[in-house]
Every structure is written in structure tokens, then in C-alpha cells.
Design an enzyme around this catalytic site. Sequence first.
Site, short mmCIF file in Angstrom:
data_model
loop_
_atom_site.label_atom_id
_atom_site.label_comp_id
_atom_site.label_asym_id
_atom_site.label_seq_id
_atom_site.Cartn_x
_atom_site.Cartn_y
_atom_site.Cartn_z
CG HIS A 217 43.88 52.06 13.82
ND1 HIS A 217 44.45 51.07 13.10
CD2 HIS A 217 43.19 51.02 14.62
CE1 HIS A 217 44.40 49.86 13.33
NE2 HIS A 217 43.41 49.82 14.46
CG ASP B 272 39.14 49.89 21.51
OD1 ASP B 272 40.26 49.95 20.64
OD2 ASP B 272 38.79 49.01 22.13
C1 SDX Z 1 42.86 48.98 18.77
O1 SDX Z 1 46.70 47.84 15.66
C2 SDX Z 1 45.42 47.51 15.74
O2 SDX Z 1 44.95 46.98 14.72
C3 SDX Z 1 44.53 47.86 16.97
C4 SDX Z 1 43.22 47.45 16.99
C5 SDX Z 1 42.86 45.95 16.86
O3 SDX Z 1 41.60 45.74 16.44
O4 SDX Z 1 43.80 45.22 17.24
O5 SDX Z 1 42.41 48.16 16.08
C6 SDX Z 1 42.50 47.88 18.42
O6 SDX Z 1 44.00 49.12 19.51
C7 SDX Z 1 42.52 50.33 18.38
C8 SDX Z 1 43.27 51.71 18.87
C9 SDX Z 1 42.96 51.84 20.56
N1 SDX Z 1 43.66 52.68 20.94
C10 SDX Z 1 43.00 54.24 21.36
O7 SDX Z 1 41.84 54.48 20.92
C11 SDX Z 1 44.01 55.03 22.13
C12 SDX Z 1 44.07 56.36 21.46
N2 SDX Z 1 44.79 56.40 20.24
C13 SDX Z 1 46.29 56.64 20.14
O8 SDX Z 1 47.08 56.15 21.15
C14 SDX Z 1 46.88 56.26 18.67
O9 SDX Z 1 45.90 56.82 17.75
C15 SDX Z 1 47.20 54.94 18.40
C16 SDX Z 1 48.03 54.43 19.61
C17 SDX Z 1 46.10 53.92 18.25
C18 SDX Z 1 48.10 55.08 17.21
O10 SDX Z 1 49.27 55.49 17.42
P1 SDX Z 1 50.12 56.15 16.37
O11 SDX Z 1 50.36 55.07 15.27
O12 SDX Z 1 51.43 56.61 16.90
O13 SDX Z 1 49.20 57.14 15.62
P2 SDX Z 1 49.79 58.13 14.41
O14 SDX Z 1 51.18 57.84 14.12
O15 SDX Z 1 48.73 57.96 13.42
O16 SDX Z 1 49.63 59.60 14.91
C19 SDX Z 1 49.61 60.57 14.00
C20 SDX Z 1 49.68 61.58 14.92
C21 SDX Z 1 50.56 61.90 16.11
O17 SDX Z 1 50.92 63.37 16.33
P3 SDX Z 1 52.25 63.83 15.51
O18 SDX Z 1 53.36 63.04 16.17
O19 SDX Z 1 52.12 63.66 14.02
O20 SDX Z 1 52.28 65.23 15.87
O21 SDX Z 1 48.20 61.95 15.57
C22 SDX Z 1 48.56 62.09 17.03
C23 SDX Z 1 49.65 61.29 17.31
O22 SDX Z 1 50.44 62.04 18.59
N3 SDX Z 1 47.29 61.21 17.70
C24 SDX Z 1 46.59 61.68 18.49
C25 SDX Z 1 45.77 60.72 18.80
N4 SDX Z 1 46.03 59.61 18.19
C26 SDX Z 1 47.27 59.90 17.42
N5 SDX Z 1 46.57 63.04 19.24
C27 SDX Z 1 45.41 62.91 20.00
N6 SDX Z 1 44.38 61.95 20.23
C28 SDX Z 1 44.76 60.77 19.51
N7 SDX Z 1 43.72 59.67 19.91
#
Ligand code: SDX
Length: 440
Positions: free
Chosen positions: A312, A370
Site C-alpha cells: 500500500h 483487497d
Molecule cells: C487500494 O491509496 C489507497 O488508499 C488505495 C486503497 C483505497 O482504499 O482507496 O487502499 C485501495 O488500491 C489498495 C491497493 C490495492 N492494490 C494492490 O493490491 C496491487 C498490488 N500492490 C502494489 O501494486 C503496490 O503495493 C501499490 C500500488 C498498492 C503501492 O505501490 P507503491 O506505492 O509504488 O508501493 P511502494 O512504494 O510502497 O513499494 C515499495 C517497494 C517497491 O519496490 P522497490 O522499488 O523499493 O524495489 O515494494 C514493492 C515495490 O515494487 N512492492 C511490491 C508490491 N507492492 C510494492 N512488490 C511485490 N508485490 C507487491 N504487491
Amino acid sequence: MTMVAPQAPHVAQLSYQGKTIDLPVYFGTDGPGVLDLQGLYRETGLFTFDPGFTSTASCRSEITYIDGDKGILLYRGYPIQQLAEKSDFMEVAYLLLYGELPTSSQKGEFVQSVHKHTLVHEQISAFYRGFRRDAHPMAIMVGVVGALSSFYHDSLDIHDTAQRQIAALRLIAKMPTLAGMAYKYSIGQPFVYPQSHLSYAENMLNMLFSTPTAPYDINPVWAKAIDRILILHADHEQNASTSTIRLAGSSGANPFACIAAGIAALWGPAHGGANEAVLGMLTEIGHVGRIPEFIKRAKDKEDPFRLMGFGHRVYKNYDPRAFVLRETCHEIMGESGMKDNPTLQLAMELERVALADDYFIEKKLYPNVDFYSGIIFRAMGIPVSMFTVLFAIARTVGWISQWKEMMADPMQKIGRPRQLYVGQGYRDFIPMEKRLEEKT
Ligand code: SDX
């Protein structure tokens, strides 16, 4: 809407090219303070650069507060866990819209007002026939919600408080009706009308599953679970879809068009589309033996695969909503005799493995809202393609509350971000005869 005035010691200074400027720092009720950069470009000729707005407060709001490190979520100050346990969706909708929990008479009036607007204009059903039967219901919702603005001309004046109020009620009331129609259309069954003796969640189940041929017994455990899921999904600060609503609304677009834009933004698998993507991922994984393979892929920067339902932008702790949903998930699976359901078992094992993995621990990736909602919906027989539609129904309350707040904010102006331009410098036009053909 009050903001704490800059406190004397909290004025930041920026020195650039021999000039030092004071930047006021404001603090709200809770959470990080903000650096007021409204004068930055005027004073320094510089823009801020913050792709994804990871460090940017786009507005001031009194509606929802999240502490991502502590896993806290408050609606108008009330913790989500208490609302999920003790309140219901209509009460929470009132709270988000008006700022306080309703008295008994206020709640009665509000529920009656919502019931008054659940029907949609009969001509709207004609829109559905323009879609293919296999159209994704989110595509239908984007279309028909936007089209509502062509039917309700008496609630389009965004500067009229009374019209903003009616538009809010219409949108909250009509979303389940339009969603039910989208599902019925996809399976070739007749549309089901909303019933004023049913609760909001009961109406949703009835419009999805009842048919003219036999009485439909609404499962009270399912209705309670749906109501709780609606509460948990109602609002969440300035997430991607809410920010879309605010940006669309800042141009003066009508509320129906703004909500249609929010539905479009929510659809993405990185946002509200994740609940549908979680089920797709669990199906792709297939069985617990393949979990290590997918955990490995999720950690591989070269692989676009992400663990759906994990991580998140704000929560670097367990999403408090996921905690509540986890319990609800077990409750529903138990009630549906699906305790040993392979999908649920797979989800539990995936959660266990991920939470024990150094990569997820180090990057603070926890299950989010989710991760469980899709499993619960699936246990109720709700088709995967409808998962994000149900999310949109719930979030319409938050979207329209945030839209109303923005429209009433004297600071409100059209949103117009700038950019860091890295394209071509100035150059003159080249006539065709002087353009060199690519040597093949
Ligand atoms: C919702 O914003 C909100 O409030 C949204 C929501 C709401 O109620 O409106 O809460 C609803 O959208 C929840 C999120 C649902 N999405 C997913 O479950 C999809 C999978 N999650 C990822 O796509 C991701 O975690 C995000 C999009 C949710 C967040 O992306 P960010 O902000 O880019 O994540 P981050 O910066 O914290 O990531 C840190 C690291 C990164 O790697 P590095 O660049 O540091 O090497 O963690 C990695 C990311 O690549 N990472 C993941 C990951 N999520 C982040 N690696 C593997 N699997 C994942 N799910």
C-alpha cells in the site's frame, strides 16, 4: 474548516541561488505537518517534483485520517474497527457526508431520502442494451453513471448547496441499482427494482440475485458482511480515485461526471481493481505448492508480477480494514460451509508465507483491503467482474463527501499541476523534402 496557523518556530527556510525564503509550516489535528509551497514558484522560479504525489498534500480535509505506520484509519475521528463492529453503512454514509453520527430521527430521515432516490429513470435501461453482454460491468458503470447527468438537470448546479445535496443522495442511492442492472444484463436476466423495505445491503443482494420466478431469501449473514464491507471501503483520504474526483470537480464538472471519472480511476488493478486481480492471481497460482514460485516472481524486479492484495502507498503496517475483513472472510466461509475452500486455504498460506518473507517484511508489504474482499464476494457467488463495482458503490459515499467538501472550500481552485520538461528544445519546422528517410 480550520488550519492551525504557522507556529513561529515552524517556519522552514529554503536557500537557493543566494536567496533565502521562509516557507510556512501548518499542522492539522494529527499526522505530518505541511510545508506551504504556494509561493515557491513566484519566489524561486522552481516547481516541486513529486511523481505519484508521495510527499504531497493536495488539499485540506476533515473527513478521513490514516496513519500508515500505525495502521490507523479514522472516519471523522471514529476508528474503522469500531464503526465496522457497531455501526452500519447508512450511519457511516451520514457521518462521512455531514461530519457527525446521526441521531435516530436524523438517520431515519436520511435512510428515507436514500430510499426515495433508488430508482433510475426508466429510459436508462436502454443504455444497457447498447453494451455487449460480456462488457465488463465497470465499463458499463463508467458509461451509465456519467449519463445520469443527462437525466437529472435539477441537480447539476454545483454552486447550489441544495442541488449538491440532492446529487449526493441520488448517486449514493442509485449506484446499487445501476450495478444490479449491469450484472443482470450480463446474464440475460430481467432487471430487479430496489425495494424500500430492504436495507442498503439487502437491496444489493436482492437486485443481484433475485429473479421473478421464485422468492429470494436474503441471507442475513451475507447482508451483514456486505454492509461491513461497504463501511470498510467507504473512504480513504486522497487515493487515486478520490484525487481524480477532486481534480475533475475542480474544473466545475457536474458530480455525476466526476463520479464516473472516479469509477474509471478505481478500475485499475493497482487500485480498486486489485480485488478482482487477487482472485485471478490465486487462480493462476492454483495450489500451495506453487506459492514459492510466485513469491519469487513478486520479488524479481525484471518480472512485472506483483502480489495482488499486498502493499500500500500509505500503510506500512497491516491495513486495519484487512484485519476486519480477515475475520469476516472466515465467518462467511464457515457460514457457507466453505471453511476448507481451496481458494481460501491458498490465500491463508500465501499470506503466511509472504508475511514471513524477508522481502515483504523489509518493504513493509502487508495484505490490504483487497486481499480478502474478493474471496468473500466469491463465496457469496458474486462474479469476479463485479468485485470492483461493489467497491465503487461503497466508495461513492467517500467520493461525493470529498467532492462536497472541496466545493465548499474557499481555497478551492482548478487543479493544474506543472511538469519538468525534458523534451526537445526549440527547433524550426522541417519541410517534407528536407526530412531524411530512415535508412532501412
Ligand atoms: C487500494 O491509496 C489507497 O488508499 C488505495 C486503497 C483505497 O482504499 O482507496 O487502499 C485501495 O488500491 C489498495 C491497493 C490495492 N492494490 C494492490 O493490491 C496491487 C498490488 N500492490 C502494489 O501494486 C503496490 O503495493 C501499490 C500500488 C498498492 C503501492 O505501490 P507503491 O506505492 O509504488 O508501493 P511502494 O512504494 O510502497 O513499494 C515499495 C517497494 C517497491 O519496490 P522497490 O522499488 O523499493 O524495489 O515494494 C514493492 C515495490 O515494487 N512492492 C511490491 C508490491 N507492492 C510494492 N512488490 C511485490 N508485490 C507487491 N504487491
